[in-house]
Scaffold this active site. Structure first.
Site, PDB file in Angstrom:
ATOM      1  N   ALA A   1      35.771  59.512  82.335  1.00 32.53           N
ATOM      2  CA  ALA A   1      35.359  60.649  81.512  1.00 32.53           C
ATOM      3  C   ALA A   1      34.243  61.389  82.250  1.00 32.53           C
ATOM      4  CB  ALA A   1      34.842  60.135  80.174  1.00 32.53           C
TER       5      ALA A   1
ATOM      6  N   GLY B   1      38.054  56.120  82.024  1.00 35.86           N
ATOM      7  CA  GLY B   1      39.115  56.981  81.523  1.00 35.86           C
ATOM      8  C   GLY B   1      40.195  57.244  82.569  1.00 35.86           C
TER       9      GLY B   1
ATOM     10  N   GLU C   1      42.409  54.314  82.325  1.00 38.08           N
ATOM     11  CA  GLU C   1      43.107  54.434  81.033  1.00 38.08           C
ATOM     12  C   GLU C   1      44.239  55.467  81.123  1.00 38.08           C
ATOM     13  OE1 GLU C   1      39.211  54.950  79.072  1.00 38.08           O
ATOM     14  OE2 GLU C   1      39.919  53.455  77.633  1.00 38.08           O
TER      15      GLU C   1
ATOM     16  N   GLU D   1      32.855  51.006  81.846  1.00 31.25           N
ATOM     17  CA  GLU D   1      32.132  51.601  80.704  1.00 31.25           C
ATOM     18  C   GLU D   1      30.969  50.740  80.244  1.00 31.25           C
ATOM     19  OE1 GLU D   1      35.378  51.659  81.141  1.00 31.25           O
ATOM     20  OE2 GLU D   1      36.256  53.511  80.365  1.00 31.25           O
TER      21      GLU D   1
HETATM   22  C1  3H9 Z   1      34.630  56.707  80.464  1.00 31.06           C
HETATM   23  O1  3H9 Z   1      35.484  56.935  81.257  1.00 31.06           O
HETATM   24  C2  3H9 Z   1      34.857  56.640  78.982  1.00 31.06           C
HETATM   25  C3  3H9 Z   1      36.305  56.489  78.667  1.00 31.06           C
HETATM   26  O2  3H9 Z   1      36.598  55.127  78.446  1.00 31.06           O
HETATM   27  C4  3H9 Z   1      36.792  57.202  77.432  1.00 31.06           C
HETATM   28  C5  3H9 Z   1      36.010  58.202  76.720  1.00 31.06           C
HETATM   29  C6  3H9 Z   1      36.574  58.555  75.397  1.00 31.06           C
HETATM   30  N1  3H9 Z   1      31.121  62.046  85.213  1.00 31.06           N
HETATM   31  O3  3H9 Z   1      28.217  58.043  92.586  1.00 31.06           O
HETATM   32  P1  3H9 Z   1      28.312  59.209  93.489  1.00 31.06           P
HETATM   33  C7  3H9 Z   1      28.883  62.490  89.818  1.00 31.06           C
HETATM   34  S1  3H9 Z   1      33.031  56.506  80.958  1.00 31.06           S
HETATM   35  C8  3H9 Z   1      30.327  63.005  85.689  1.00 31.06           C
HETATM   36  O4  3H9 Z   1      27.099  59.613  94.224  1.00 31.06           O
HETATM   37  P2  3H9 Z   1      30.102  57.734  95.202  1.00 31.06           P
HETATM   38  C9  3H9 Z   1      27.581  61.826  90.200  1.00 31.06           C
HETATM   39  O5  3H9 Z   1      26.591  62.033  89.237  1.00 31.06           O
HETATM   40  C10 3H9 Z   1      33.066  56.801  82.718  1.00 31.06           C
HETATM   41  N2  3H9 Z   1      29.784  62.975  86.926  1.00 31.06           N
HETATM   42  O6  3H9 Z   1      29.516  59.057  94.528  1.00 31.06           O
HETATM   43  C11 3H9 Z   1      27.293  62.526  91.517  1.00 31.06           C
HETATM   44  O7  3H9 Z   1      26.743  63.791  91.214  1.00 31.06           O
HETATM   45  P3  3H9 Z   1      25.630  64.421  92.168  1.00 31.06           P
HETATM   46  C12 3H9 Z   1      33.567  55.622  83.432  1.00 31.06           C
HETATM   47  C13 3H9 Z   1      30.069  61.943  87.699  1.00 31.06           C
HETATM   48  O8  3H9 Z   1      31.147  58.161  96.141  1.00 31.06           O
HETATM   49  C14 3H9 Z   1      28.668  62.737  92.125  1.00 31.06           C
HETATM   50  O9  3H9 Z   1      29.590  62.650  91.033  1.00 31.06           O
HETATM   51  N3  3H9 Z   1      33.455  55.859  84.879  1.00 31.06           N
HETATM   52  C15 3H9 Z   1      30.878  60.895  87.256  1.00 31.06           C
HETATM   53  O10 3H9 Z   1      28.992  56.872  95.685  1.00 31.06           O
HETATM   54  C16 3H9 Z   1      29.041  61.714  93.172  1.00 31.06           C
HETATM   55  O11 3H9 Z   1      28.846  60.420  92.613  1.00 31.06           O
HETATM   56  C17 3H9 Z   1      32.375  55.500  85.563  1.00 31.06           C
HETATM   57  O12 3H9 Z   1      31.440  54.948  85.044  1.00 31.06           O
HETATM   58  C18 3H9 Z   1      31.428  60.972  85.957  1.00 31.06           C
HETATM   59  N4  3H9 Z   1      32.229  60.007  85.461  1.00 31.06           N
HETATM   60  O13 3H9 Z   1      30.776  56.919  94.021  1.00 31.06           O
HETATM   61  C19 3H9 Z   1      32.401  55.826  87.023  1.00 31.06           C
HETATM   62  N5  3H9 Z   1      30.982  59.981  88.234  1.00 31.06           N
HETATM   63  O14 3H9 Z   1      26.251  64.493  93.536  1.00 31.06           O
HETATM   64  C20 3H9 Z   1      31.129  56.470  87.435  1.00 31.06           C
HETATM   65  C21 3H9 Z   1      30.263  60.450  89.260  1.00 31.06           C
HETATM   66  O15 3H9 Z   1      25.308  65.717  91.539  1.00 31.06           O
HETATM   67  N6  3H9 Z   1      31.109  56.875  88.825  1.00 31.06           N
HETATM   68  N7  3H9 Z   1      29.708  61.631  88.946  1.00 31.06           N
HETATM   69  O16 3H9 Z   1      24.490  63.441  92.116  1.00 31.06           O
HETATM   70  C22 3H9 Z   1      30.991  56.021  89.849  1.00 31.06           C
HETATM   71  O17 3H9 Z   1      30.955  54.826  89.706  1.00 31.06           O
HETATM   72  C23 3H9 Z   1      30.855  56.608  91.231  1.00 31.06           C
HETATM   73  O18 3H9 Z   1      30.437  57.949  91.077  1.00 31.06           O
HETATM   74  C24 3H9 Z   1      32.152  56.612  92.068  1.00 31.06           C
HETATM   75  C25 3H9 Z   1      31.891  57.423  93.383  1.00 31.06           C
HETATM   76  C26 3H9 Z   1      32.505  55.172  92.441  1.00 31.06           C
HETATM   77  C27 3H9 Z   1      33.288  57.254  91.359  1.00 31.06           C
END
Ligand code: 3H9
Length: 693
Positions: free
Chosen positions: A66, A105, A108, A128
C-alpha cells in the site's frame, strides 16, 4: 469509462493482456494505481480477443505494498478489496509476474491472481507487522491457505520476506522464470489457457488449513516461543488472531475478522509510531548539504586499531560484509585474546544455526591479526578503537597520519570524546570522522557518524555508505560530549542516581523503563556494561555511589555483583540488601532528604523528561539534523521500543506543554538542571510539536 491513469498500462500481445504498473519508486498501490488495475483488468476481461492476463511491474520491483503516505487519511475509492476482487473474480487466468519484492498489499495482489511466476531473485513478504498493522487486503486469509498456517505465522508475524525458491517450495510461486520475466509469464498464461487449467482461486482452498482446525497447539507454541520478541507490541498478537481466523472460519468470515483487526490496529498509537519510524529511518539517510551523488571511497581493505570488545566486534562487521580487515593490537596476548573471542562469537552463532562451519572459516579468513600498525599502509579506511582517552587516541591518529595512504578515511570509534581534537592530531582533518558503533558492535545496528568541523563531504558520504554496506543504520551527528545517544543517556543517568539517593530502590526505577518497553533500566544496564568503566582503584575517593560499589568489589554483572546481586552463572538481577544499605549510608552522610513516596509516574518523568530536554538542546545546537534522527538513535542504539516512536516522538504524544509545566515544578524543587531548553519553551508556547511528523 474512467480515464486510465498513466501508472497502469494495458497491452495485448497475441491474445494475452499485459497489465503493467509503473509507479516509481516502488510501485506502491496509490489510489491511481488501484484505479488503473481495476480499469485495465475490466477492459482485458471484456476484450474477447484476450484469453489470459499477466500482471507485471516496470522499474526495480513488483508492488511494494500500500502507499503508506495515504494511511491515516480517509481511503479514496477504489478500495483495496474492490481491486483484489476484480483480480480474484476474473474469468480468465491471471498470472502475477514478480521481480524485486512483492510486499504487503503487493503480495496480497499477487495472491489474488490465479498464478504467480517469479525471477529467482524475487522476494515475497507481508511486512505490515513492522508498521504496527496486520495485512489488510486478504493476505491473512489467503497466505495460510497456500503455505499452511505454520509458515504463514512465521511470515505474517515475523514480517520478513522469503526468497523465490522458498516460495516455490511452499507453493506460493508456481514457477521460476529464467530470462525475460514478462515473456515467461506470457508463456505460462498461454500454457494455462491451452491446458484448460482450472482457475486456482486461493479463497476456495482448504487442504492446508483444515488439519490445524480445532487444535490450538500450533498457536500456543508459537506464542510461547516468541513471547520475548513480541513483548509490548500489539500487532504480532493481532496477526496471530487473523491466522487463527483463517484456520477456524470460512474465507468470508475470516476476511471480516481481518478487516476488523486491521481497522483497530490502524486507529491505534503503535501503528502511528511505527509508520513514523519507517519514514524517520529513511529520512536519516538524507543529509541536506551532502547530496546522494557525492563521491564515496570504495573501501576494499580496512584496518581496525584495537582488538578489545569494540575493535573485535567492528572487525567482525567488516568480515561479515566480505571486506578484508586487519585488526591491530599492542601485544600478542591481547591479540590472541581478541581473535579467540571473535572465533568464539562466530562458533556460537554457527551452533545456534546462524551459519555453517565453512562460513565461520570464511569470515575468520578475512580477519588478519597483527601487532604492526604498518598494516595501515594498505588501508582504504581505518577505524580506531583504542582506550577511551584523548591523548592515546591523538597519538594513534598521529601515527596513522604518517602511515595511511593519502586517500584513506580515518575514523574514530570514540563514544564521547572531541572528534575535532582527534582530527587536529593529523595533517588531514578533512579525512577524519567519528564512527561510533554500539556494543556488541557485530549485533547492534546503530552507527553514529560524527561529523567533525573539517570532515569533507566525501568523508561523510563514505562513512554513511560504508555503514550501510556493513548493514548498519547510520545517523549523522555533530561533535559534543557523548554525541546524541550517550549525551541523553548521561542526563537520564544523572537523574536515576538522584532517584535512588532520594529513596527509590534501583529495581523500582528499572522496572518503570522495562515496563515502558525498554530492554532494561539504567541500573541493570550499568551492571551489564561494568561499573568500573573509567574507574581507577588508586584514585577512587568514594565520592559517588558507583565508586562506592566498585570499592566494595561490586563491579557489575561480570563480578556477580553491582547495583544488583547475581547468582553464579545467572544474568538475572536480584535486588541487593547490601546495595540498599550502601545507598542509605551515602545519602545520610550527605544529609539528603529521603522519601518513601516516589511513585512510578514521578520516576518516569524524572528519567524521560531530562532525555527529551537534552534532545531539544541537541536540536538547538544542530548536533542532530532533525528530531526523528534522535529517535532513530534511540531505537537502534538503546532499544527504545519502536512502537513508541522514540523519545522525541513520545514528547509530542505526552504534549510538550505538559512536559515544560512539569519541568518548571521540578526546577523549583530540584534546581536549575530542570530548566526547560529554550526550544521546548518555544514549542510549548506555540502549542506545537517537536517531532518531525
Ligand atoms: C500494506 O501494504 C497494507 C496492506 O496490507 C493493505 C492495506 C489495506 N509507500 O526503502 P527505500 C518510499 S502496508 C510509500 O529507500 P529500498 C520510501 O519512503 C505496506 N512510500 O528503498 C523512499 O522514499 P524516499 C507494506 C514508500 O530499495 C522510497 O520509496 N509494505 C513505500 O531500500 C525508496 O524506499 C512495506 O512495508 C510504500 N509502501 O527498499 C514495504 N515503500 O526516497 C515498505 C517505500 O522519498 N518498503 N517507499 O525516501 C520497503 O520495505 C522498501 O522500501 C523496499 C525498497 C524493500 C520496497
Amino acid at each position: 469509462m474512467a480515464a486510465k491513469p498513466d501508472s497502469v498500462q494495458l497491452e495485448v500481445r497475441d491474445g494475452i493482456a499485459v497489465v503493467t504498473i509503473d509507479n516509481p519508486p516502488v510501485n506502491a498501490l496509490s489510489r491511481h494505481v488501484r484505479q488503473g488495475i481495476c480499469d485495465t483488468m475490466r477492459e482485458a476481461v471484456a476484450n474477447a480477443e484476450v484469453t489470459g492476463i499477466v500482471l507485471a511491474c516496470a522499474g526495480r520491483t513488483f508492488i511494494a505494498g500500500a502507499d503508506i503516505t495515504e494511511f491515516n487519511k480517509p481511503l479514496e475509492a477504489p478500495g483495496f478489496l474492490e481491486m483484489i476482487d476484480v483480480l480474484d473474480d476474473a474469468p480468465k487466468p491471471v498470472v502475477a509476474a514478480v521481480h524485486g519484492t512483492a510486499l504487503g498489499g503487493g503480495l496480497e495482489t499477487a495472491l489474488a491472481c490465479h498464478f504467480r511466476v517469479a525471477v529467482a531473485s524475487a522476494r515475497f513478504g507481508l511486512p505490515e507487522v513492522k508498521l504496527g498493522l496486520c495485512p489488510g487486503a486478504g493476505g491473512t486469509q489467503r497466505l495460510p491457505r497456500v503455505v499452511g498456517p505454520e509458515k504463514a505465522l512465521e511470515m505474517i508475524v515475523g514480517g520478513n520476506p522469503i526468497g523465490a525458491r522458498e516460495a516455490l517450495a511452499h507453493g506460493l510461486a508456481d514457477e521460476i522464470v529464467d530470462g525475460d520475466l514478462t515473456e515467461g509469464a506470457i508463456a505460462f498464461a498461454r500454457r494455462a489457457v491451452a491446458e484448460g487449467r482450472p482457475l486456482a482461486r486461493i479463497r476456495d482452498r482448504d487442504e492446508k488449513v483444515a488439519p490445524a482446525r480445532g487444535d490450538s497447539t500450533l498457536f500456543d507454541a508459537f506464542r510461547k516461543k516468541h513471547a520475548r520478541r513480541m513483548r509490548g507490541f500489539e500487532a504480532p498478537e493481532a496477526c496471530i488472531r487473523t491466522v487463527e481466523a483463517a484456520v477456524e472460519r470460512s474465507f468470508d468470515e475470516g476476511m471480516a475478522r481481518e478487516q476488523e483487526i486491521f481497522a483497530e490496529l490502524m486507529a491505534g498509537g503503535q501503528a502511528r509510531a511505527q509508520q513514523y519510524f519507517f519514514f524517520s529511518e529513511r529520512e536519516a539517510a538524507k543529509i541536506p548539504d551532502v547530496p546522494r551523488n557525492t563521491e564515496t571511497l570504495d573501501v576494499r581493505r580496512a584496518v581496525v586499531v584495537g582488538g578489545g570488545t569494540m575493535g573485535g566486534g567492528i572487525s567482525m562487521c567488516f568480515a561479515n560484509a566480505g571486506i578484508p580487515v586487519s585488526m591491530v593490537e599492542r601485544d600478542q596476548e591481547a591479540l590472541d585474546r581478541g581473535l579467540a573471542t571473535i572465533r568464539r562469537n562466530y562458533e556460537n552463532t554457527a551452533a545456534r544455526g546462524g551459519f555453517t562451519a565453512e562460513q565461520v572459516e570464511e569470515r575468520l579468513g578475512l580477519i588478519d591479526g597483527t601487532l604492526d600498525l604498518e598494516a595501515a599502509r594498505e588501508a582504504d579506511l581505518v577505524v580506531e578503537a583504542v582506550f577511551e582517552e584523548l591523548g592515546i587516541k591523538q597519538e594513534t591518529f598521529r601515527r596513522l597520519d604518517a602511515l595511511a595512504p593519502a586517500h584513506a578515511v580515518l575514523a574514530t570509534n570514540t563514544s564521547a570524546l572531541d572528534v575535532n581534537a582527534i582530527a587536529a592530531a593529523t595533517g588531514r582533518p578533512e579525512s577524519v570522522i567519528g564512527t561510533h558503533f554500539f556494543s556488541p558492535a557485530n549485533i547492534m545496528r546503530l552507527v553514529e557518524v560524527v561529523r567533525g568541523e573539517k570532515s569533507s563531504k566525501e568523508t561523510v558520504a563514505t562513512a554513511m555508505a560504508l555503514s550501510r554496506r556493513l548493514r548498519k543504520v547510520p545517523v549523522l551527528v555533530g561533535v559534543c560530549h557523548g554525541f546524541v545517544g550517550n549525551r541523553m543517556l548521561f542526563a537520564r543517568q544523572r537523574e536515576a542516581t538522584r532517584l535512588i539517593l532520594e529513596g527509590a530502590p534501583p529495581e523500582e526505577v528499572d522496572a518503570v523503563l522495562y515496563d515502558f518497553g525498554l530492554p532494561m533500566g539504567p541500573f541493570a544496564m550499568a551492571d551489564l556494561a561494568g561499573l568500573d568503566l573509567g574507574w581507577n582503584a588508586a584514585t577512587s575517593t568514594g565520592s559517588t555511589i558507583r565508586e562506592r560499589l566498585c570499592e566494595a568489589g561490586r563491579r557489575g554483572q561480570k563480578a556477580g555483583a553491582g547495583y544488583y546481586d547475581y547468582e553464579p552463572g545467572s544474568r538475572t538481577p536480584k535486588p541487593s540488601p547490601v546495595v540498599a544499605r550502601i545507598i542509605r549510608e551515602f545519602a545520610e552522610e550527605r544529609q539528603l532528604r529521603r522519601r518513601d513516596d516516589i511513585g512510578r509516574e514521578e520516576i518516569f518523568e524524572r528519567l524521560v523528561y531530562p532525555m527529551i530536554n537534552e534532545g531539544a538542546k541537541i536540536l538547538e545546537e544542530g548536533v542532530a539534523l532533525r528530531a526523528s534522527d534522535i529517535d532513530v538513535v534511540w531505537v537502534y542504539g538503546y532499544g527504545w521500543p519502536v512502537y513508541r516512536g522514540g523519545p522525541m516522538f513520545h514528547a509530542d504524544e505526552i504534549g510538550v506543554d505538559r512536559i515544560v509545566a512539569r519541568m518548571k515544578e521540578l526546577e523549583a524543587s530540584h534546581g536549575e538542571e530542570w530548566r526547560p531548553a529554550a526550544l521546548l519553551e518555544r514549542v510549548a508556547s506555540e502549542g506545537g510539536r517537536i517531532g518531525g511528523r
